[in-house]
Design a protein around this motif. Structure first.
Motif: not given
Ligand SMILES: Cc1cc2nc3c(=O)[nH]c(=O)nc-3n(C[C@H](O)[C@H](O)[C@H](O)COP(=O)(O)OP(=O)(O)OC[C@H]3O[C@@H](n4cnc5c(N)ncnc54)[C@H](O)[C@@H]3O)c2cc1C
Length: 330
Positions: A48-55, A69-79, A107-114, A162-164
């Motif tokens: 899992g590592g830590h969360a990252v934010d691909p823009f 679609p797979r990135i969407g499925e694995r998004a952390t969903g943190t709101t 944008h989506v938030e996802i764990m780096r290893d995912d 440096v964000g992103g």
């Protein structure tokens, strides 16, 4: 898939795995190169590592790669995020969707290893992976030397502020993959072209880091307070103004500076009100005579008391409906 002559196992096409590595490997294979990825870790990381934010820029590349679609499925969903400040019992609740929306329209938030695993899977069948192996660590003044070039954190040294930087790594990888294809595998032309294409953007991101660091890692209690208030302020605004605030923030005005400015304004307002109250009290103590500058002449009004109170300067108006006639008409 065609294999470009002479490129098989070429050291310059060896890549480390993780954020930029799988993206570079995937796009090099799509351009017809044969790729070997060398990864120090003994096996693909799945923890899992830590969360990252691909823009947006990185999301566009993920879309072209076919992994959205797979990135969407694995998004952390943190709101939502709750921050607990020392000495305060009430947590600061932050609506992260507003912050994310303000920062990027895609944008989506996802764990780096995912994210890494998803891009890895996209290239798995076409790329040779050597886990538990290591590339000699290099220190270079420039991104490229001879047949070696750097991409992602290793080259851009973004630092935590440096964000992103995941987006920088993903976009850098896709640009780098495209250049050898354009120069038919000639790295002496490809690498400088890659550097020209990305250097200014990376420099710009790094230039914003000191003010971002000031915002994200405040060094005083007041700064922490300001950051919390700023985040709450953006959470409470509709997307448009919130976005404007964050954009403003990226060009130098930090969120907590905005909150501090607001606090200063509020303090000034309270001070002015106190002064005004004190002046009125003084006037009352001085007796019923009007001592202030006489008001401008007004047309006599049937309701005018003729005293020192507020005067209507326009023609007499109808009393508002619903006040004198017992309520609005049905
Ligand atoms: C705590 C933390 C929070 C972060 N939060 C965010 C965030 O919110 N948003 C964001 O965009 N970015 C964030 N980042 C940054 C982001 O993780 C990186 O920018 C991104 O992973 C860079 O990808 P990369 O491929 O360049 O490097 P990495 O993802 O670090 O991948 C490098 C790979 O190379 C391997 N390796 C290293 N040395 C060798 C060697 N000698 N031989 C072989 N293999 C080697 C490593 O094992 C690793 O797998 C954060 C980073 C940290 C540490």
């Amino acid at each position: 898939m065609r294999e470009r002559e002479g490129c098989h196992a070429d050291p310059r096409l060896r890549r480390r795995r993780r954020g930029s590595g799988p993206v570079l490997a995937h796009w090099l294979t799509r351009h017809g190169f044969s790729v070997t990825v060398v990864e120090r870790a003994p096996a693909p990381r799945m923890a899992g590592g830590h969360a990252v934010d691909p823009f947006r820029s990185a999301m566009n590349i993920s879309e072209k790669t076919g992994v959205l679609p797979r990135i969407g499925e694995r998004a952390t969903g943190t709101t939502r995020m709750s921050a607990h400040q020392e000495g305060s019992r009430r947590p600061v609740r932050v609506d992260l969707t507003k912050i994310f929306d303000a920062a990027s329209d895609r944008h989506v938030e996802i764990m780096r290893d995912d994210l890494s695993a998803i891009h890895h899977d996209a290239a798995r069948d076409d790329v040779e992976h050597l886990f538990g192996d290591s590339i000699t660590q290099l220190r270079m003044d420039t991104w490229s030397r001879g047949s070696v070039t750097l991409v992602g954190d290793a080259g851009y040294c973004p630092g935590p502020a440096v964000g992103g930087s995941t987006s920088l790594a993903v976009v850098g990888a896709s640009v780098l993959a495209g250049e050898p294809a354009r120069t038919d595998g000639d790295h002496e032309r490809a690498f400088p072209a890659y550097e020209r294409a990305r250097a200014e953007h990376i420099r710009g991101s790094r230039a914003g880091a000191p003010s971002a660091a000031k915002t994200l890692v405040p060094t005083s209690r007041l700064g922490v307070w300001g950051l919390a208030r700023g985040a709450r302020l953006i959470s409470s605004l509709p997307a448009g103004p919130g976005r404007a605030l964050l954009v403003d923030n990226t060009v130098g005005t930090s969120i907590h500076e905005l909150a501090l400015a607001r606090r200063r304004r509020e303090r000034g307002l309270r001070r002015r009100r106190r002064t005004e109250r004190a002046r009125r009290a003084n006037r009352r103590d001085a007796g019923p005579t009007c001592t202030s500058t006489p008001p401008p002449p007004v047309r006599p009004s049937p309701r005018s008391s003729g005293g020192c109170g507020p005067r209507r300067t326009g023609p007499p108006r109808e009393p508002p409906r619903g006040v004198l006639d017992g309520g609005p008409e049905p």
